[in-house]
Design an enzyme around this catalytic site. Structure first.
Site, PDB file in Angstrom:
ATOM      1  N   ALA A 242      -2.779   1.365   7.236  1.00  0.00           N
ATOM      2  CA  ALA A 242      -2.911   2.635   6.515  1.00  0.00           C
ATOM      3  C   ALA A 242      -2.163   2.564   5.178  1.00  0.00           C
ATOM      4  O   ALA A 242      -1.103   1.945   5.106  1.00  0.00           O
ATOM      5  CB  ALA A 242      -2.361   3.771   7.376  1.00  0.00           C
ATOM      6  N   PRO A 243      -2.737   3.148   4.123  1.00  0.00           N
ATOM      7  CA  PRO A 243      -3.890   4.062   4.069  1.00  0.00           C
ATOM      8  C   PRO A 243      -5.256   3.382   3.972  1.00  0.00           C
ATOM      9  O   PRO A 243      -6.261   4.060   3.807  1.00  0.00           O
ATOM     10  CB  PRO A 243      -3.609   4.875   2.810  1.00  0.00           C
ATOM     11  CG  PRO A 243      -2.863   3.944   1.922  1.00  0.00           C
ATOM     12  CD  PRO A 243      -2.014   3.105   2.819  1.00  0.00           C
ATOM     13  N   GLY A 244      -5.316   2.048   4.031  1.00  0.00           N
ATOM     14  CA  GLY A 244      -6.602   1.381   4.170  1.00  0.00           C
ATOM     15  C   GLY A 244      -7.157   0.696   2.942  1.00  0.00           C
ATOM     16  O   GLY A 244      -8.240   0.099   3.005  1.00  0.00           O
ATOM     17  N   ASP A 287       0.922  -0.447  18.001  1.00  0.00           N
ATOM     18  CA  ASP A 287       2.155  -0.983  17.431  1.00  0.00           C
ATOM     19  C   ASP A 287       1.877  -2.424  17.000  1.00  0.00           C
ATOM     20  O   ASP A 287       1.232  -3.181  17.728  1.00  0.00           O
ATOM     21  CB  ASP A 287       3.262  -0.931  18.482  1.00  0.00           C
ATOM     22  CG  ASP A 287       4.600  -1.378  17.929  1.00  0.00           C
ATOM     23  OD1 ASP A 287       4.740  -2.589  17.639  1.00  0.00           O
ATOM     24  OD2 ASP A 287       5.502  -0.548  17.786  1.00  0.00           O
ATOM     25  N   ASP A 302       1.316  -5.655   4.932  1.00  0.00           N
ATOM     26  CA  ASP A 302       1.994  -4.763   3.993  1.00  0.00           C
ATOM     27  C   ASP A 302       3.054  -4.036   4.813  1.00  0.00           C
ATOM     28  O   ASP A 302       2.810  -2.970   5.361  1.00  0.00           O
ATOM     29  CB  ASP A 302       0.996  -3.782   3.370  1.00  0.00           C
ATOM     30  CG  ASP A 302       1.584  -2.983   2.225  1.00  0.00           C
ATOM     31  OD1 ASP A 302       2.819  -3.009   2.054  1.00  0.00           O
ATOM     32  OD2 ASP A 302       0.830  -2.310   1.502  1.00  0.00           O
ATOM     33  N   CYS A 355       6.025  -2.718  -1.033  1.00  0.00           N
ATOM     34  CA  CYS A 355       6.064  -1.922  -2.260  1.00  0.00           C
ATOM     35  C   CYS A 355       7.515  -1.562  -2.560  1.00  0.00           C
ATOM     36  O   CYS A 355       7.890  -0.393  -2.628  1.00  0.00           O
ATOM     37  CB  CYS A 355       5.188  -0.676  -2.162  1.00  0.00           C
ATOM     38  SG  CYS A 355       5.527   0.378  -0.726  1.00  0.00           S
TER      39      CYS A 355
END
Length: 422
Positions: A242-244, A287, A302, A355
């Protein structure tokens, strides 16, 4: 906005109090319904006002300092900060001053300070926008600024802070031809192939949204997938998906993608986005450590991180956080790298990215992983449009908000490709 503007201003004040005093993030507050009772115009105004205040908070405090013998209670200080931002943006002094005096007066603990609020904001109004522009670029809170200066140097951090203060334009990842998308939305194609739009307005109203021609993704966030090169036909796992955006990139390249994320709510959003853009991805709510399917040609990880690279878009982060939980995140990142390497087939590649602006969540993680896994090697791919100066000694790429400063900057990101021995 309503005629008095008070509902939007009170909500913006509530957001600031929750962020600066209770350590809650803006996204969490909005998801919890903080804006729900407002009309549409007020909703947008409240969020924008709170965001602008967080972005310029240090400068607002420096403007206020000469008029305050000591710092007032947080309820009053946040009202004054909001007032500074509005007055220095050219809003009419009468309405601004009256609104924040009322906000202070409504609180029994601070109502005696309404006179102070009135006097200080009227002095700020006299300075106006000219006084605002005389002040230096807002500094990052010390708990984060100090490690950033240690990592990148004072000059680089000054550039990073300038990028944070300006905020972020809208970046789009095109499903097909970037030039066609740029022409349709009135944007420009960046060197790495993303499309950048300034003053985009409502995203869902842009040409190509309904037809799924693109999705929103910062240019920096779009680079990790490009480290894989030609992914057509590869069996690829997007771990912590997510967010994809990365799953959609991989699917658009022709990869056979499995997307895994712990959050059912966030994965539902991924599925919604996949439907809009017309791409096929196998989605699994799990998970990361419990997902044990093996044999992947490539994995994109990520990893959960401090998100310190996203402050251009999330200026609440350095005021809601203090870094105390980052150590646990860093331990988790190392464990995730180890787990992901075990899911790769021999010779497979792991794209690890965060990030983050902190080397402990990037360069240091890869160095440690290479020492833990003899035979694993780091590749140093150079995707089109990237600068050779972004390459790091251990084999990754380091991106910072001050890069592309004349084009609107980018998120802070770290990425590297680790290859498992055949």
């Amino acid at each position: 906005m309503t005629q008095t503007g008070l509902p939007a201003r009170r909500t913006a004040h509530h957001l600031l109090m929750e962020i600066t005093q209770d350590g809650r993030l803006m996204a969490e507050l909005i998801a919890g319904g903080a804006l729900a009772r407002l009309e549409n115009d007020d909703r947008a105004r409240a969020q924008r006002l709170a965001t602008d205040t967080l972005r310029g908070l240090d400068r607002a405090d420096r403007m206020l300092k000469p008029y305050l013998k000591k710092a007032p209670p947080p309820h009053v200080m946040n009202a004054l900060r909001l007032g500074v931002i509005e007055l220095c943006a050219g809003e009419a002094a009468h309405g601004v001053v009256n609104a924040y005096v009322e906000i202070v007066a409504r609180n029994k603990r601070t109502q005696a300070m309404k006179g102070l609020t009135n006097a200080v904001l009227r002095k700020i109004a006299a300075e106006g926008p000219a006084g605002w522009t005389k002040r230096a670029i807002p500094l990052t809170p010390g708990w984060l600024r100090q490690p950033l200066v240690a990592a990148w140097g004072r000059d680089a951090v000054t550039g990073i802070e300038a990028a944070h203060f300006l905020g972020a334009p809208l970046d789009l990842t095109p499903k097909a031809d970037a030039n066609d998308v740029a022409k349709a939305v009135g944007g420009v194609v960046l060197p790495t192939g993303s499309v950048r739009v300034v003053n985009a307005g409502q995203v869902s109203a842009l040409p190509g949204f309904e037809t799924g021609d693109w999705w929103v993704q910062d240019a920096a966030a779009a680079l990790p997938v490009k480290l894989l090169g030609n992914a057509s036909g590869l069996k690829v796992l997007d771990l912590c998906a997510a967010p994809g955006g990365k799953a959609m990139q991989l699917a658009a390249l022709g990869a056979k993608v499995t997307a895994v994320d712990l959050s059912e709510r966030r994965m539902a959003r991924v599925t919604e986005n996949l439907t809009r853009v017309g791409l096929q991805v196998r989605t699994i709510v799990s998970d990361a450590f419990e997902f044990d399917e093996t044999g992947f040609d490539a994995i994109v990880l990520d990893a959960p991180c401090s998100a310190t690279g996203t402050i251009r878009r999330h200026p609440d982060l350095p005021y809601a956080k203090d870094g105390s939980e980052f150590g646990a995140l860093m331990d988790q990142q190392g464990a995730m790298i180890d787990h992901a390497l075990g899911l790769l087939k021999p010779g497979g590649r792991l794209v690890f990215c965060t990030c983050s602006l902190l080397p402990d969540e990037g360069e240091v993680q890869v160095e440690a992983a290479l020492s833990r896994h003899p035979g694993v090697t780091a590749e140093t791919p150079q995707p089109a449009g990237t600068d050779s100066a972004w390459a790091t000694p251990e084999g990754g790429l380091r991106l910072r908000p001050d890069y592309w400063a004349d084009q609107g900057g980018m998120d802070g990101f770290y990425m590297a490709v680790l290859r498992k021995p055949a």
